[in-house]
Design a protein around this motif. Structure first.
Motif, PDB file in Angstrom:
ATOM      1  N   VAL A   1      19.640 -16.706  55.066  1.00  0.00           N
ATOM      2  CA  VAL A   1      19.798 -16.808  53.621  1.00  0.00           C
ATOM      3  C   VAL A   1      20.342 -15.486  53.096  1.00  0.00           C
ATOM      4  O   VAL A   1      20.416 -14.482  53.802  1.00  0.00           O
ATOM      5  N   GLU A   2      20.692 -15.467  51.814  1.00  0.00           N
ATOM      6  CA  GLU A   2      21.349 -14.288  51.243  1.00  0.00           C
ATOM      7  C   GLU A   2      20.492 -13.035  51.359  1.00  0.00           C
ATOM      8  O   GLU A   2      21.016 -11.935  51.565  1.00  0.00           O
ATOM      9  N   ALA A   3      19.154 -13.185  51.239  1.00  0.00           N
ATOM     10  CA  ALA A   3      18.280 -12.017  51.335  1.00  0.00           C
ATOM     11  C   ALA A   3      18.372 -11.375  52.718  1.00  0.00           C
ATOM     12  O   ALA A   3      18.339 -10.150  52.856  1.00  0.00           O
ATOM     13  N   HIS A   4      18.483 -12.223  53.762  1.00  0.00           N
ATOM     14  CA  HIS A   4      18.624 -11.692  55.122  1.00  0.00           C
ATOM     15  C   HIS A   4      19.957 -10.968  55.284  1.00  0.00           C
ATOM     16  O   HIS A   4      20.023  -9.881  55.872  1.00  0.00           O
ATOM     17  N   LEU A   5      21.011 -11.578  54.770  1.00  0.00           N
ATOM     18  CA  LEU A   5      22.331 -10.948  54.853  1.00  0.00           C
ATOM     19  C   LEU A   5      22.347  -9.621  54.101  1.00  0.00           C
ATOM     20  O   LEU A   5      22.932  -8.639  54.569  1.00  0.00           O
ATOM     21  N   GLN A   6      21.710  -9.597  52.946  1.00  0.00           N
ATOM     22  CA  GLN A   6      21.670  -8.374  52.144  1.00  0.00           C
ATOM     23  C   GLN A   6      20.960  -7.255  52.906  1.00  0.00           C
ATOM     24  O   GLN A   6      21.434  -6.113  52.949  1.00  0.00           O
ATOM     25  N   LYS A   7      19.820  -7.570  53.506  1.00  0.00           N
ATOM     26  CA  LYS A   7      19.043  -6.571  54.251  1.00  0.00           C
ATOM     27  C   LYS A   7      19.849  -6.028  55.426  1.00  0.00           C
ATOM     28  O   LYS A   7      19.901  -4.813  55.653  1.00  0.00           O
TER      29      LYS A   7
ATOM     30  N   ARG B   1      26.082 -16.806  51.170  1.00  0.00           N
ATOM     31  CA  ARG B   1      26.244 -17.492  52.452  1.00  0.00           C
ATOM     32  C   ARG B   1      27.594 -18.199  52.481  1.00  0.00           C
ATOM     33  O   ARG B   1      28.343 -18.102  53.433  1.00  0.00           O
ATOM     34  N   ARG B   2      27.874 -18.930  51.416  1.00  0.00           N
ATOM     35  CA  ARG B   2      29.161 -19.618  51.276  1.00  0.00           C
ATOM     36  C   ARG B   2      29.833 -19.069  50.024  1.00  0.00           C
ATOM     37  O   ARG B   2      29.338 -19.264  48.910  1.00  0.00           O
ATOM     38  N   GLY B   3      30.906 -18.388  50.203  1.00  0.00           N
ATOM     39  CA  GLY B   3      31.556 -17.735  49.077  1.00  0.00           C
ATOM     40  C   GLY B   3      32.504 -18.664  48.351  1.00  0.00           C
ATOM     41  O   GLY B   3      33.496 -19.118  48.928  1.00  0.00           O
ATOM     42  N   ASP B   4      32.218 -18.978  47.102  1.00  0.00           N
ATOM     43  CA  ASP B   4      33.105 -19.822  46.312  1.00  0.00           C
ATOM     44  C   ASP B   4      33.503 -19.105  45.023  1.00  0.00           C
ATOM     45  O   ASP B   4      33.162 -17.936  44.804  1.00  0.00           O
ATOM     46  N   ILE B   5      34.219 -19.794  44.167  1.00  0.00           N
ATOM     47  CA  ILE B   5      34.752 -19.180  42.952  1.00  0.00           C
ATOM     48  C   ILE B   5      33.635 -18.664  42.041  1.00  0.00           C
ATOM     49  O   ILE B   5      33.776 -17.605  41.411  1.00  0.00           O
ATOM     50  N   ASP B   6      32.504 -19.369  41.981  1.00  0.00           N
ATOM     51  CA  ASP B   6      31.400 -18.922  41.124  1.00  0.00           C
ATOM     52  C   ASP B   6      30.912 -17.536  41.528  1.00  0.00           C
ATOM     53  O   ASP B   6      30.552 -16.720  40.675  1.00  0.00           O
ATOM     54  N   GLY B   7      30.902 -17.255  42.829  1.00  0.00           N
ATOM     55  CA  GLY B   7      30.468 -15.950  43.302  1.00  0.00           C
ATOM     56  C   GLY B   7      31.427 -14.851  42.887  1.00  0.00           C
ATOM     57  O   GLY B   7      31.011 -13.731  42.542  1.00  0.00           O
ATOM     58  N   VAL B   8      32.715 -15.161  42.920  1.00  0.00           N
ATOM     59  CA  VAL B   8      33.720 -14.191  42.483  1.00  0.00           C
ATOM     60  C   VAL B   8      33.575 -13.921  40.988  1.00  0.00           C
ATOM     61  O   VAL B   8      33.652 -12.774  40.526  1.00  0.00           O
ATOM     62  N   GLU B   9      33.346 -14.971  40.218  1.00  0.00           N
ATOM     63  CA  GLU B   9      33.149 -14.810  38.775  1.00  0.00           C
ATOM     64  C   GLU B   9      31.908 -13.956  38.492  1.00  0.00           C
ATOM     65  O   GLU B   9      31.911 -13.114  37.584  1.00  0.00           O
ATOM     66  N   GLN B  10      30.860 -14.172  39.266  1.00  0.00           N
ATOM     67  CA  GLN B  10      29.635 -13.401  39.088  1.00  0.00           C
ATOM     68  C   GLN B  10      29.889 -11.919  39.352  1.00  0.00           C
ATOM     69  O   GLN B  10      29.484 -11.056  38.558  1.00  0.00           O
ATOM     70  N   LEU B  11      30.580 -11.607  40.450  1.00  0.00           N
ATOM     71  CA  LEU B  11      30.892 -10.216  40.766  1.00  0.00           C
ATOM     72  C   LEU B  11      31.808  -9.606  39.707  1.00  0.00           C
ATOM     73  O   LEU B  11      31.659  -8.436  39.344  1.00  0.00           O
ATOM     74  N   THR B  12      32.741 -10.395  39.195  1.00  0.00           N
ATOM     75  CA  THR B  12      33.641  -9.906  38.139  1.00  0.00           C
ATOM     76  C   THR B  12      32.851  -9.456  36.916  1.00  0.00           C
ATOM     77  O   THR B  12      33.146  -8.418  36.310  1.00  0.00           O
TER      78      THR B  12
END
Length: 231
Positions: free
Chosen positions: A111-117, A162-173
């Motif tokens: 999950v994202e928490a594992h990837l972040q760590k 985990r799965r990078g989509d457009i919403d994730g890019v918008e969030q980072l923006t």
């Protein structure tokens, strides 16, 4: 949990009506009261079911049902909507009950928490000279997964999925727009990191000057050595 393998027909009456003709099926009666009717196909999805709160009552068949070969009738009634699941049992091939106990729940890996760590521990995956500032860097609109600096000392904000989509890019923006207003951090560049990045998301990220990084979760946790692969 009660497991009943039986030749049965099933009728559902409620917001819609449905009928399952006579066939051999698996009926699950769970401790939470739910009743599910499965066939030997469709993977995990039941053919029909009744969700709790509901009650199950068993009746003797009437003369017409008995003449049709029915040995027992189950009526599953939803206590709020009055929807009815009617199961006509013709032949019971197996009937058993099992106490499963309390379930600890699904523990997801990767999950994202594992990837972040893992990325925080292996910050050099962002590039030579990168250093971790902190994880979960709080902003007025939410936490940035990782805040780091690059080899020149400039600030880097990393959004991890985990799965990078457009919403994730918008969030980072949105994070970048906010962070770049802080004179102590600006200029802030962005990295969109994920195990898999969809083509549309990658195109949008590049267009906005955001770098994309594909994460190999198995390699990061030492399960897979990419240097030992043939391909």
């Amino acid at each position: 949990m009660r497991l009943v393998l039986a030749r049965c027909s099933v009728d559902y009456a409620g917001r819609l009506s449905a009928h399952l003709p006579l066939a051999t099926r698996l009926i699950l009666v769970k401790a939470d009261g739910s009743v599910l009717v499965h066939s030997d196909s469709l993977s995990y999805k039941p053919l029909n079911w009744m969700s709790p709160p509901c009650t199950l009552s068993e009746f003797e068949p009437d003369e017409d049902q008995r003449a049709a070969g029915v040995s027992a009738v189950w009526k599953v009634m939803h206590t709020k909507t009055a929807d009815l699941l009617l199961i006509s049992l013709h032949e019971v091939l197996h009937d058993s009950s099992h106490e499963l106990g309390e379930d600890p729940g699904l523990q997801k890996d990767g999950v994202e928490a594992h990837l972040q760590k893992l990325l925080a521990e292996q910050i050099s995956l962002l590039g030579d000279g990168h250093r971790l500032v902190r994880r979960e860097y709080m902003t007025a609109i939410g936490p940035v997964d990782i805040l780091a600096t690059d080899g020149t000392g400039s600030t880097v904000a990393v959004e991890i999925k985990r799965r990078g989509d457009i919403d994730g890019v918008e969030q980072l923006t949105r994070y970048l727009e906010l962070l770049n207003r802080d004179p102590l951090l600006a200029p802030v560049s962005g990295v969109f990191a994920a195990q898999e990045i969809k083509p549309q998301a990658r195109t949008l990220a590049i267009d906005r000057g955001i770098r994309c990084l594909t994460l190999d979760y198995d390699a990061m946790r030492g399960v897979d050595d990419p240097h030992s692969r043939l391909f």
